[in-house]
Design a protein around this motif. Structure first.
Motif, short mmCIF file in Angstrom:
data_model
loop_
_atom_site.label_atom_id
_atom_site.label_comp_id
_atom_site.label_asym_id
_atom_site.label_seq_id
_atom_site.Cartn_x
_atom_site.Cartn_y
_atom_site.Cartn_z
N GLU A 37 0.85 -1.18 0.00
CA GLU A 37 0.00 0.00 0.00
C GLU A 37 0.89 1.24 0.00
O GLU A 37 2.07 1.16 0.33
CB GLU A 37 -0.92 0.01 1.23
N ASP A 40 -0.11 7.22 -4.39
CA ASP A 40 0.05 7.06 -5.83
C ASP A 40 1.46 7.48 -6.23
O ASP A 40 2.00 8.46 -5.71
CB ASP A 40 -0.97 7.92 -6.58
N LYS A 44 4.93 1.09 -5.88
CA LYS A 44 4.42 -0.27 -5.59
C LYS A 44 4.67 -1.21 -6.76
O LYS A 44 5.19 -2.31 -6.58
CB LYS A 44 2.92 -0.20 -5.25
N ASP A 95 -1.04 -5.88 -5.00
CA ASP A 95 -0.79 -4.50 -5.41
C ASP A 95 -2.04 -3.70 -5.07
O ASP A 95 -2.96 -3.60 -5.86
CB ASP A 95 -0.49 -4.45 -6.91
N ARG A 96 -2.07 -3.14 -3.90
CA ARG A 96 -3.25 -2.65 -3.20
C ARG A 96 -4.12 -3.85 -2.82
O ARG A 96 -4.02 -4.92 -3.42
CB ARG A 96 -4.04 -1.62 -4.02
N ASN A 100 -7.97 -0.75 0.48
CA ASN A 100 -8.60 0.32 -0.31
C ASN A 100 -9.69 1.00 0.52
O ASN A 100 -9.88 2.21 0.44
CB ASN A 100 -9.20 -0.25 -1.59
N TRP A 141 3.70 -0.11 3.86
CA TRP A 141 3.26 1.19 3.36
C TRP A 141 4.48 1.90 2.78
O TRP A 141 5.48 2.11 3.46
CB TRP A 141 2.64 2.05 4.47
#
Length: 256
Positions: A37, A40, A44, A95-96, A100, A141
């Motif tokens: 996570e 943007d 990642k 990937d996320r 979310n 993170w």
């Protein structure tokens, strides 16, 4: 990590260890989930690519889910993620992920306050079910300052090979840097646990961040060493053959 050759050498050494990690997973039957996570453009996708680049695609799998379908919107929130959890001997990289709902969705107005509160309450219990069943769960993170994030957005906007990475959500999120940080901190405080801890990695320098994250991930499994035995190929008998394919198939033109 300034010099390209130094980075590539360090990454190659880590990738050899990652191959050993997947070998250990297969031999032990363990299941491993790694969640990525971050903001943007934090890095990642590049990190996941660096991890999986040399791995057997049958041993490691990347999960990057898009927007929920109308049917998925009616399901238990965690349901569509559960079907992507690893089987014995498998590594799954998200990937996320289900997070979310902790950051992106509330920041963008994609979920209600009630849905957000329900997630924050249920998530620790959900993850405890996973770890109690033996799944190794690691959550990262990727942290990046706003000035660095803006530089990466500008680079993506100018590069036709990277422009696809910019979505309307990304552009909208640029105005919510502080709000996303507050949501992230609340997420970590509510969902960090002994069996499913959060780890924060500085990704203002992406190459250094990748190496540090991979090194840390490998160090979480101290007993992963499964020796890779070297062997010599036995000599072939007879002359080497030309590959003569039937003329029935059409040949691709040799343009290059």
């Amino acid at each position: 990590m300034g010099k390209k050759k130094e980075y590539e050498k360090a990454l190659e050494e880590l990738q050899i260890e990652l191959v050993g990690l997947t070998r250990w997973l297969r031999m032990s039957g363990k299941r491993m989930v790694v969640i990525f996570e971050g903001r943007d453009a934090a890095g990642k996708g590049g990190t996941i690519k660096a991890i999986t680049d040399k791995l057997d695609t049958r041993a490691a799998r990347v999960v990057a889910l898009g927007k929920p379908s109308p049917d998925e919107d009616t399901q238990w929130y965690f349901q569509r993620y559960v079907e992507h959890l690893p089987q014995a001997g498998e590594l799954v990289l998200f990937d996320r992920s289900w997070y979310n709902r902790a950051v992106v969705e509330p920041a963008m107005g994609f979920c209600t306050d009630k849905q957000y509160d329900a997630f924050m309450k249920a998530c620790p219990t959900f993850e405890k079910l996973l770890t109690d069943d033996g799944i190794l769960l690691f959550k990262y993170w990727l942290s990046v300052d706003q000035d660095e994030q803006e530089e990466r957005f500008a680079e993506r906007a100018a590069d036709p090979l990277k422009r696809w990475k910019l979505s309307p959500v990304d552009l909208k999120a640029r105005e919510k840097y502080v709000e996303i940080g507050d949501l992230r901190d609340a997420m970590i405080q509510h969902t960090d646990s002994h069996d499913a801890p959060w780890f924060v990695v500085d990704f203002n320098n992406q190459k250094r961040g990748r190496l540090n994250l991979i090194r840390h991930l490998l160090d979480q499994i101290p007993d992963k060493l499964c020796p890779d035995k070297e062997f010599d190929l036995p000599p072939l008998k007879g002359k080497l053959k030309k590959d003569k394919v039937t003329a029935k198939a059409e040949r691709v033109p040799e343009v290059y």
